[in-house]
Every structure is written in C-alpha cells, then in structure tokens.
Design a protein around this motif. Structure first.
Motif, PDB file in Angstrom:
ATOM      1  N   HIS A  85     -31.283 -48.253  28.150  1.00 40.92           N
ATOM      2  CA  HIS A  85     -31.185 -47.801  29.547  1.00 40.92           C
ATOM      3  C   HIS A  85     -32.464 -47.107  30.014  1.00 40.92           C
ATOM      4  O   HIS A  85     -32.872 -46.083  29.460  1.00 40.92           O
ATOM      5  CB  HIS A  85     -29.983 -46.868  29.695  1.00 40.92           C
ATOM      6  N   VAL A  86     -33.082 -47.680  31.057  1.00 38.10           N
ATOM      7  CA  VAL A  86     -34.367 -47.176  31.556  1.00 38.10           C
ATOM      8  C   VAL A  86     -34.292 -45.681  31.909  1.00 38.10           C
ATOM      9  O   VAL A  86     -35.176 -44.899  31.535  1.00 38.10           O
ATOM     10  CB  VAL A  86     -34.818 -47.990  32.798  1.00 38.10           C
ATOM     11  N   ASP A  87     -33.252 -45.259  32.612  1.00 40.24           N
ATOM     12  CA  ASP A  87     -33.176 -43.837  33.014  1.00 40.24           C
ATOM     13  C   ASP A  87     -33.137 -42.917  31.794  1.00 40.24           C
ATOM     14  O   ASP A  87     -33.752 -41.850  31.790  1.00 40.24           O
ATOM     15  CB  ASP A  87     -31.948 -43.588  33.900  1.00 40.24           C
ATOM     16  N   ASP A 134     -36.788 -59.213  30.277  1.00 38.35           N
ATOM     17  CA  ASP A 134     -37.874 -59.587  31.197  1.00 38.35           C
ATOM     18  C   ASP A 134     -38.716 -58.371  31.597  1.00 38.35           C
ATOM     19  O   ASP A 134     -39.804 -58.532  32.159  1.00 38.35           O
ATOM     20  CB  ASP A 134     -37.315 -60.288  32.450  1.00 38.35           C
ATOM     21  N   GLU A 135     -38.204 -57.158  31.334  1.00 42.03           N
ATOM     22  CA  GLU A 135     -38.920 -55.958  31.797  1.00 42.03           C
ATOM     23  C   GLU A 135     -40.263 -55.781  31.095  1.00 42.03           C
ATOM     24  O   GLU A 135     -41.128 -55.060  31.589  1.00 42.03           O
ATOM     25  CB  GLU A 135     -38.031 -54.717  31.636  1.00 42.03           C
ATOM     26  N   VAL A 136     -40.465 -56.480  29.957  1.00 44.86           N
ATOM     27  CA  VAL A 136     -41.760 -56.399  29.262  1.00 44.86           C
ATOM     28  C   VAL A 136     -42.895 -56.926  30.142  1.00 44.86           C
ATOM     29  O   VAL A 136     -44.050 -56.559  29.965  1.00 44.86           O
ATOM     30  CB  VAL A 136     -41.759 -57.176  27.919  1.00 44.86           C
ATOM     31  N   ASP A 224     -32.827 -60.050  38.790  1.00 41.43           N
ATOM     32  CA  ASP A 224     -32.439 -61.459  38.693  1.00 41.43           C
ATOM     33  C   ASP A 224     -31.196 -61.523  37.806  1.00 41.43           C
ATOM     34  O   ASP A 224     -31.309 -61.560  36.588  1.00 41.43           O
ATOM     35  CB  ASP A 224     -33.632 -62.217  38.070  1.00 41.43           C
ATOM     36  N   TRP A 225     -30.012 -61.469  38.410  1.00 42.42           N
ATOM     37  CA  TRP A 225     -28.784 -61.192  37.661  1.00 42.42           C
ATOM     38  C   TRP A 225     -28.231 -62.413  36.941  1.00 42.42           C
ATOM     39  O   TRP A 225     -28.182 -63.515  37.498  1.00 42.42           O
ATOM     40  CB  TRP A 225     -27.730 -60.620  38.611  1.00 42.42           C
ATOM     41  N   LEU A 226     -27.779 -62.196  35.700  1.00 42.29           N
ATOM     42  CA  LEU A 226     -27.187 -63.277  34.893  1.00 42.29           C
ATOM     43  C   LEU A 226     -25.877 -62.779  34.274  1.00 42.29           C
ATOM     44  O   LEU A 226     -25.838 -61.683  33.679  1.00 42.29           O
ATOM     45  CB  LEU A 226     -28.160 -63.687  33.774  1.00 42.29           C
ATOM     46  N   THR A 257     -31.359 -57.977  45.970  1.00 46.55           N
ATOM     47  CA  THR A 257     -31.686 -56.550  46.063  1.00 46.55           C
ATOM     48  C   THR A 257     -30.477 -55.755  45.560  1.00 46.55           C
ATOM     49  O   THR A 257     -29.329 -56.249  45.560  1.00 46.55           O
ATOM     50  CB  THR A 257     -31.987 -56.118  47.510  1.00 46.55           C
ATOM     51  N   ASN A 258     -30.751 -54.511  45.176  1.00 45.72           N
ATOM     52  CA  ASN A 258     -29.652 -53.656  44.714  1.00 45.72           C
ATOM     53  C   ASN A 258     -28.610 -53.464  45.815  1.00 45.72           C
ATOM     54  O   ASN A 258     -27.406 -53.443  45.548  1.00 45.72           O
ATOM     55  CB  ASN A 258     -30.192 -52.304  44.251  1.00 45.72           C
ATOM     56  N   LEU A 259     -29.085 -53.349  47.050  1.00 45.82           N
ATOM     57  CA  LEU A 259     -28.128 -53.181  48.166  1.00 45.82           C
ATOM     58  C   LEU A 259     -27.228 -54.399  48.311  1.00 45.82           C
ATOM     59  O   LEU A 259     -26.021 -54.266  48.540  1.00 45.82           O
ATOM     60  CB  LEU A 259     -28.894 -52.964  49.478  1.00 45.82           C
TER      61      LEU A 259
HETATM   62  P1  TYD Z   1     -30.102 -50.758  35.746  1.00 46.43           P
HETATM   63  O1  TYD Z   1     -28.713 -51.307  35.689  1.00 46.43           O
HETATM   64  O2  TYD Z   1     -30.355 -49.397  35.179  1.00 46.43           O
HETATM   65  O3  TYD Z   1     -31.057 -51.859  35.076  1.00 46.43           O
HETATM   66  P2  TYD Z   1     -32.682 -51.933  35.010  1.00 46.43           P
HETATM   67  O4  TYD Z   1     -33.262 -50.668  35.465  1.00 46.43           O
HETATM   68  O5  TYD Z   1     -32.900 -52.150  33.537  1.00 46.43           O
HETATM   69  O6  TYD Z   1     -33.050 -53.114  35.848  1.00 46.43           O
HETATM   70  O7  TYD Z   1     -30.561 -50.732  37.263  1.00 46.43           O
HETATM   71  C1  TYD Z   1     -30.608 -51.920  38.045  1.00 46.43           C
HETATM   72  C2  TYD Z   1     -31.217 -51.564  39.379  1.00 46.43           C
HETATM   73  O8  TYD Z   1     -30.325 -50.677  40.063  1.00 46.43           O
HETATM   74  C3  TYD Z   1     -32.542 -50.823  39.270  1.00 46.43           C
HETATM   75  O9  TYD Z   1     -33.403 -51.246  40.338  1.00 46.43           O
HETATM   76  C4  TYD Z   1     -32.166 -49.362  39.459  1.00 46.43           C
HETATM   77  C5  TYD Z   1     -30.976 -49.441  40.393  1.00 46.43           C
HETATM   78  N1  TYD Z   1     -29.966 -48.347  40.253  1.00 46.43           N
HETATM   79  C6  TYD Z   1     -29.561 -47.622  41.380  1.00 46.43           C
HETATM   80  O10 TYD Z   1     -30.035 -47.868  42.517  1.00 46.43           O
HETATM   81  N2  TYD Z   1     -28.627 -46.642  41.215  1.00 46.43           N
HETATM   82  C7  TYD Z   1     -28.088 -46.336  40.002  1.00 46.43           C
HETATM   83  O11 TYD Z   1     -27.267 -45.384  39.908  1.00 46.43           O
HETATM   84  C8  TYD Z   1     -28.502 -47.090  38.851  1.00 46.43           C
HETATM   85  C9  TYD Z   1     -27.937 -46.818  37.495  1.00 46.43           C
HETATM   86  C10 TYD Z   1     -29.434 -48.108  39.031  1.00 46.43           C
END
Ligand code: TYD
Ligand code: NAD
Length: 355
Positions: A85-87, A134-136, A224-226, A257-259
C-alpha cells in the motif's frame, strides 16, 4: 506436482489459490507471514483441502524457505508476498525495503539453491514467477503512450521503488545465474478479499457505513483497473507459456479517474442498497497524497500476442460483482476492520482535513 505461492493470504494471492484449486489438481503451498494484510479467513473454505498447505512465515527467512523447497519440491514459485500500500509506504518505508527488496532477494537465493540441485529435466522446467506492478514505470502525462515492457523504470513512491528494486533482482538472477524467472507488471486490481485500505473496498465500506468518501486531490488521477481474477488468469497463462527471462505487462485497457470509479460504486450502491441520501453526496475532497502519481496505463499488446491472454470482465461487470461481494460478505469485512484497521484510518486520514 506442487507449486509454492508466497503472500497467498493477501488479496490477489487468495483469489489465485481459490482459482487454482478450482481449476487444477495440482497441490499448492502458501507461505505467508500474516501481516495486517494477510487473512486466513479468505482461505477458510480451502483450509481442509488435501491439495493445500499453509505455512506461516517470512519470505526473508532463508532457512524456512529452504526447508519448504526440500519438503515440497515445487515445480514453480509465484511470489505475491509484499507490502503493497502506497500510503503505508509513505508513513513507514522500512518494512517495504525489508519484505519487497531483502525478502525477494532471500527467496531468490533459497530458490536458486534448490533449483541448482534439481535433475536436468526438472531444472529446465522450474519457474520463479515474480508478481509486480505497473507503478515501477512511474507516472504518465495525459497524452503519453501506455507503458510497454521496455519503458524505463521511474518509481516515485517508496512502494514502487521497492518493487522496482525487486524486479531488478529477479532480472539479475536470471541474467547472472540462469534462474528461470518470469515477471508480470500488472495495473491496479479490484475484486473480492481486497483489504479496505485500497480505493475501491475503502469507498464501498465507507459508503455503506455512512462515512465520507475521501478523494485525494482533484480526483482526476487515472488508474487502469483490472478485475483480480483476470490478473490471476494472466499469471497462470504466463506461468504456462511465458518465455523465461521475459516480463509481461498485464492490464485491461480500463483507464478511469478516481472520481469516475467512485461515482460508479455509488451508482451501484444506490441501486442495490438505496439510502435516503444518494451515496455520491458522501464524496469529500481531502489533502492529496505526497508525490501522487497522475496516471498509469498498460499497453497489453505483448501478453495478448504472445500468451493469448485477454480479460474476461469489463469494468462495468467487474465492479458490480465486487460491490455485490462486499455487500454479501459483511462478516469478512468486520473481521478485517477491527483493531489495527482503525489505527490506520486515524494515521492516514486524521490530518487530511477536507479540502
Ligand atoms: P490505491 O488503491 O491506494 O492504489 P495505488 O495508489 O497503488 O494506485 O489508490 C488508487 C487511487 O485512489 C490513487 O490515485 C489514490 C486514490 N485514493 C483516494 O483518492 N482516496 C483514498 O482514500 C485512497 C485509499 C486512494
Ligand atoms: P496484499 O497486501 O493484499 O497481500 C500481501 C500478502 O503478503 C499478505 O498476505 C501478507 O501477509 C503477505 N506478506 C507480507 N510480507 C510478507 C513476508 N515478508 N513474508 C511472507 N508473506 C508476507 O497484496 P496484494 O494486493 O494481494 O498484492 C500481491 C502482489 O501483487 C504484491 O507483490 C503487489 O506488489 C502486486 N500487485 C498488486 C496490485 C494491486 O492492485 N493490489 C497490482 C499489481 C501488482
């Protein structure tokens, strides 16, 4: 015959084990340290299966891995084990270096020791498949072409840097020692058994519990969701048909997009579990992630052409299955959201005041 998977109690590994046992009679051994992300509840239905064995342990424990190789004589290893997890990698990068870099190195060495002693036919059939991301490749601008396998590595987060390092070690163990390795670099996965710290399960969980849906930054970052079972099928196909020493990008041409993703989840919840408010009213913009990669996109031409793999799910079908799974599996969600999970939410979201 037997295969060894590491990190099989996590999200992708658990889906992989279920699909493997449904598909094949081959034995599968799961070496997992059971960190916060590992959950044996995800594997409860196969725990008593005679083709399955669980070993609790660290991929960095060379003696343990050596013992498992000697006992089980696997024909292949699939290395899922990682901090993912990136965070969390921003709050505490040390574990990422330890497991993803040092742990992968140690597992490569245990595998090499075992592989060197195999009779010739088994030695040439052996595979070490490393599951990567792919994040590499780093972050793309809107008009950039999608990642191919020859794109230079430009990792930006502690997570992606540690995965990039592990990919390099895997490559070097082939080039220098001849270990028969394969690497897959996959885009963002979603589906059953994903820990609700990642975007999709977190949004589903927050929505059904009436909590805000925290969007980092402007919500226009692209992933790019799978669907996870498509990733598992790609791994099985690469294991069977991949050319030793090659890497394969895995993705379903599903950039969003996330949205867009969060609105899709809200629309399905509005239909399946109507609330007095529309779920999208819970959307809240919060402080962005430091170093937040803008866009990832996979060019899957090589795996389509050479391995004949294509995803079975569209985003529309996969996200519906996923929301349905989370609604039907509240026990699983309750099991993983007690204890450590609430401490993580405090750490990651408390300081992200609404924007
Ligand atoms: P995530 O699921 O942590 O995967 P990654 O960072 O490995 O791609 O996050 C996916 C996307 O969603 C990323 O652009 C960060 C965003 N995100 C939010 O906007 N809010 C959140 O609470 C989280 C966990 C992620
Ligand atoms: P996850 O965090 O859900 O699971 C990781 C598993 O590894 C857990 O069961 C954990 O207990 C185990 N583990 C951690 N450290 C260990 C150690 N030192 N020894 C043994 N086991 C250990 O991760 P995931 O989402 O299932 O990802 C699996 C792999 O796929 C990772 O290597 C990740 O980098 C890669 N990947 C993930 C995605 C994604 O979207 N989730 C996409 C592409 C690639």
């Amino acid at each position: 015959m037997t295969i060894l998977v590491t990190g099989g109690a996590g999200f992708i590994g658990a889906n992989f084990i279920h699909d493997w046992l449904a598909d094949s009679n081959e034995r599968i051994v799961n070496l997992d340290k059971l960190t916060y992300a590992g959950n044996l509840q995800s594997l409860a239905s196969v725990a008593e299966d005679s083709r399955y064995r669980f070993v609790k342990g660290d991929i960095g424990d060379r003696a343990l891995a050596t013992r498992i190789f000697a006992e089980e004589k696997p024909r292949a290893v699939i290395n899922f084990a990682a901090e993912s997890h990136v965070d969390r990698s921003i709050h505490g990068p040390g574990e990422f270096v330890q497991t993803n870099v040092v742990g992968t190195f140690s597992l490569l060495e245990a595998a090499r020791g075992y592989w060197l002693e195999l009779p010739e036919a088994e030695r040439s059939a052996f595979r070490f498949l490393h599951v990567s991301t792919d994040e590499v490749y780093g972050s793309l601008a809107a008009a950039d072409p999608a990642f191919t396998e020859t794109k230079a590595f430009e990792p930006n987060s502690p997570y992606s840097a540690s995965k990039a390092a592990s990919d390099h070690f895997v490559r070097a163990w082939h080039h220098t020692f001849g270990l028969p390795v394969l690497t897959t670099n996959c885009s963002n996965n979603y589906g059953p058994y994903q820990f609700p710290e990642k975007l999709i399960p977190l949004m589903i969980h927050n929505a059904v519990t009436g909590k805000p849906l925290p969007i980092y930054g402007d919500g226009k970052n692209v992933r790019d969701w799978l669907y996870v079972r498509d990733h598992c099928a790609a791994i099985r196909a690469v294991l069977a048909k991949g050319v030793v020493g090659e890497t394969y990008n895995v993705g379903g041409k599903n950039e969003m997009t996330n949205l867009e993703v969060v609105h899709a989840i809200c629309a399905i919840l509005d239909e399946l579990k109507p609330a007095s408010h529309g779920y999208s009213q819970l959307i809240t913009y919060v402080k962005d992630r430091p170093g937040h990669d803008r866009r990832y996109a996979i060019d899957p031409a090589k795996i389509e052409r050479d391995i004949d793999w294509r995803p079975a799910e569209t985003f529309a079908s996969g996200i519906r299955k996923t929301v349905e799974w989370y609604l039907a599996n509240e026990d699983w969600v309750c099991g993983v959201t007690s204890g450590e999970y609430s401490r993580w939410l405090d750490k990651n979201y408390k300081e992200r005041v609404s924007a």
